[in-house]
Design a protein around this motif. Structure first.
Motif, PDB file in Angstrom:
ATOM      1  N   TRP A  62       0.836  -1.193   0.000  1.00 19.96           N
ATOM      2  CA  TRP A  62       0.000   0.000   0.000  1.00 19.96           C
ATOM      3  C   TRP A  62       0.873   1.245   0.000  1.00 19.96           C
ATOM      4  CZ3 TRP A  62      -1.310   2.781   4.916  1.00 19.96           C
ATOM      5  CH2 TRP A  62      -2.215   3.834   4.700  1.00 19.96           C
TER       6      TRP A  62
ATOM      7  N   SER B  79      -3.734   6.481  -0.045  1.00 16.66           N
ATOM      8  CA  SER B  79      -4.386   7.220   1.039  1.00 16.66           C
ATOM      9  C   SER B  79      -5.533   6.468   1.695  1.00 16.66           C
ATOM     10  CB  SER B  79      -4.921   8.552   0.488  1.00 16.66           C
ATOM     11  OG  SER B  79      -5.866   8.307  -0.551  1.00 16.66           O
ATOM     12  N   ARG B  80      -5.915   5.330   1.151  1.00 21.31           N
ATOM     13  CA  ARG B  80      -7.084   4.601   1.662  1.00 21.31           C
ATOM     14  C   ARG B  80      -6.642   3.560   2.683  1.00 21.31           C
ATOM     15  NH1 ARG B  80     -11.229   5.483  -2.136  1.00 21.31           N
ATOM     16  NH2 ARG B  80     -12.642   4.569  -0.586  1.00 21.31           N
ATOM     17  N   ASP B  81      -7.038   3.765   3.936  1.00 15.66           N
ATOM     18  CA  ASP B  81      -6.525   2.963   5.048  1.00 15.66           C
ATOM     19  C   ASP B  81      -6.881   1.487   4.948  1.00 15.66           C
ATOM     20  OD1 ASP B  81      -5.450   5.211   6.095  1.00 15.66           O
ATOM     21  OD2 ASP B  81      -6.978   5.521   7.644  1.00 15.66           O
TER      22      ASP B  81
ATOM     23  N   GLY C 195      -4.164  -0.377   3.626  1.00 13.58           N
ATOM     24  CA  GLY C 195      -3.123  -0.508   4.639  1.00 13.58           C
ATOM     25  C   GLY C 195      -3.402  -1.621   5.624  1.00 13.58           C
ATOM     26  N   SER C 196      -4.672  -1.813   5.981  1.00 14.54           N
ATOM     27  CA  SER C 196      -5.031  -2.901   6.894  1.00 14.54           C
ATOM     28  C   SER C 196      -4.696  -4.258   6.294  1.00 14.54           C
ATOM     29  CB  SER C 196      -6.526  -2.829   7.230  1.00 14.54           C
ATOM     30  OG  SER C 196      -6.832  -1.641   7.924  1.00 14.54           O
TER      31      SER C 196
ATOM     32  N   GLU D  91      -1.092  -4.982   6.364  1.00 16.51           N
ATOM     33  CA  GLU D  91      -0.620  -5.353   7.696  1.00 16.51           C
ATOM     34  C   GLU D  91      -1.131  -6.716   8.153  1.00 16.51           C
ATOM     35  OE1 GLU D  91      -1.843  -2.033  10.063  1.00 16.51           O
ATOM     36  OE2 GLU D  91      -0.143  -0.777   9.414  1.00 16.51           O
TER      37      GLU D  91
ATOM     38  N   ASN E 234     -13.776  -4.491   5.878  1.00 12.79           N
ATOM     39  CA  ASN E 234     -12.811  -3.835   5.010  1.00 12.79           C
ATOM     40  C   ASN E 234     -13.503  -3.371   3.736  1.00 12.79           C
ATOM     41  OD1 ASN E 234     -10.771  -3.851   2.675  1.00 12.79           O
ATOM     42  ND2 ASN E 234      -9.427  -3.933   4.459  1.00 12.79           N
TER      43      ASN E 234
ATOM     44  N   GLU F 227      -2.829   3.544  -5.477  1.00 16.47           N
ATOM     45  CA  GLU F 227      -3.126   3.130  -4.102  1.00 16.47           C
ATOM     46  C   GLU F 227      -2.151   2.033  -3.671  1.00 16.47           C
ATOM     47  OE1 GLU F 227      -5.095   4.024  -1.637  1.00 16.47           O
ATOM     48  OE2 GLU F 227      -5.897   5.735  -2.753  1.00 16.47           O
TER      49      GLU F 227
END
Length: 476
Positions: free
Chosen positions: A74, A77-79, A82-83, A86, A94, A288
């Motif tokens: 990632w 800007s879209r979290d 990112g999740s 991780e 999600n 992204e």
């Protein structure tokens, strides 16, 4: 002026009333209803429609596990991306897994519907090869999407029109209409079994029609499905090489038909006029996500400007990785790329990998081994020069490392990497300034390795068999 308007309007209203005309009762020649696609004249369109929706579903579904793996990372800007980066692969809330789920549902439904429609046409028109060909294509596309579901999903529902379907994990799920004869799928293994049955049916019909190219595609997909079913049982084992006895004959058949060193690929194709590819756009346009820094180097604007992963034999830029990146970029591996590029589902490269892993699992490595020969057949696709050849030293750990490297670069963005990471106990590393392992300690990828994608919240809130808050099975 008002009176002059009212008079003609009153006359018009009277005419409408006296004639019994309903102004809203009109026929739109462009409107399509379900009965339209059941007509024999629409048979080819039904098969093509199945391919279109299946292609969109595959692109949407694959992006989640690819970001969770070390193929993508990632950068945007879209979290929610990112999740996933991780290791939070099982979160039904999600937003990107959730937005992909309806696309997946449409693809599965259309693939099944196409099979049912075309079975009817063949039954009513025995001996008409055009209907048999479209039916075979429909079976291949159903097999493809069910294979991807079984590979990528931890659980799944198969609803039919307005009738909710229970989750596969309940042991009560079925696929198909009652009129056609719904098929029970009590586990994700059963979903894969139905995928294999569908692909085998397509292969048989293609061969009977002498459709050699399509038969080759179905055979390659069969090899992948049989391989993936074996991997599904080993996703949390952190073991070595697997024996692919059921996939092996199909893999060898493809390699024989395609020819030595041929770079055969079965691709799903995307365009502005047919199927969209969100995975492609999120990398090439929106940025992204980007290829992992363990694979590539990037400039200050996050554009790929070089290769980070070296070939383990030559120590130079990996040629298979360059080939995969070039295909995705639609030209040079350093190009910016577009939102419409082909995604490979099966290939001669994958067939060689199946042979290589099976040989390593059953006979081991070493000089002159079948494993060594299969890896070199794979490497010959990119460079047949003897200086590019691999020589196995017979050390099991070294051979497994060679296998792992070649699996990664030859199946890039094909929905297989996360499963490989699970089964080999691998974690994503950050070649930049971040943590050594992007998967967080409490993430599902760490605490429950082998876990794939969930049924998401949009389905949980709409399906009476699922709790709308927790997505737990309720029994309806």
């Amino acid at each position: 002026m008002m009176n002059r308007i009212k008079a003609p309007m009153a006359a018009f209203a009277a005419m409408v009333v006296l004639s019994g005309c309903n102004l809203l009762d009109v026929d739109n020649p462009n409107s399509l209803v379900e009965a339209s696609i059941r007509q024999e004249a629409a048979a080819n369109g039904v098969a093509n429609g199945s391919l279109q929706l299946v292609s969109e579903a595959v692109a949407d579904l694959w992006e989640g596990p690819e970001v969770a793996s070390d193929n993508l990372q990632w950068i945007g800007s879209r979290d929610a991306w990112g999740s996933l980066d991780e290791g939070a692969v099982a979160d039904p809330n999600n937003e990107f897994l959730d937005s992909a789920f309806p696309t997946l549902g449409r693809g599965v439904w259309m693939a099944q519907n196409a099979v049912e429609i075309l079975e009817g046409h063949v039954a009513e028109n025995p001996g008409v090869d055009a209907f048999v060909l479209d039916r075979a294509r429909a079976y291949m596309f159903r097999g493809l999407i069910l294979m991807v579901v079984a590979e990528s999903q931890q659980d799944m529902t198969f609803s039919y029109k307005m009738t909710d379907g229970p989750a596969v994990s309940t042991g009560n799920a079925t696929i198909g209409s009652e009129e056609f004869g719904a098929t029970p799928v009590a586990s994700m293994d059963a979903v894969m079994d139905l995928a294999i049955t569908s692909l085998a049916r397509a292969k048989t019909d293609f061969e009977a029609l002498a459709e050699d190219d399509l038969a080759l595609d179905a055979t390659a997909l069969l090899a992948r499905a049989e391989m993936s079913e074996e991997i599904m049982s080993a996703r949390n084992s952190a073991g070595g090489a697997l024996a692919f006895a059921d996939a092996l004959p199909y893999a060898n058949e493809v390699l024989t038909a395609a020819g030595a060193a041929a770079d055969y690929k079965f691709n799903l194709n995307y365009s502005s006029a047919s199927s969209g590819c969100d995975l492609c756009g999120n990398i090439s346009d929106r940025k992204e996500n980007q290829f992992d820094l363990s694979l590539v180097t990037v400039d200050a604007s996050e554009n790929v400007d070089g290769i980070a992963l070296m070939d383990p034999i030559t120590g130079t830029d990996d040629l298979a990785l360059i080939d995969a990146l070039a295909q995705f970029r639609g030209g040079s591996h350093l190009d910016a790329g577009t939102s419409f590029v082909p995604l490979t589902v099966a290939s001669a490269r994958l067939m060689n990998l199946i042979v290589a892993e099976h040989e390593l699992a059953t006979n081991g490595g070493g000089a002159g081994s079948g494993f060594e020969a299969a890896i070199n057949a794979l490497r010959d696709i990119d460079d047949s020069d003897a200086g590019y050849d691999f020589a196995s030293d017979g050390v099991a750990a070294n051979d497994v490392a060679i296998l792992q490297h070649h699996r990664r670069v030859n199946t890039l963005l094909q929905g297989l990497r996360l499963q490989d990471m699970y089964r080999w106990g691998l974690t994503p590393t950050d070649a930049g300034s971040g943590p050594a392992n992007r998967w967080q300690p409490g993430s599902t990828a760490v605490t429950a390795p082998g876990t794939m994608l969930p049924i998401t919240i949009i389905e949980c809130r709409a399906n009476n068999f699922l709790d709308g808050n927790t997505c737990a099975n309720t029994g309806g």
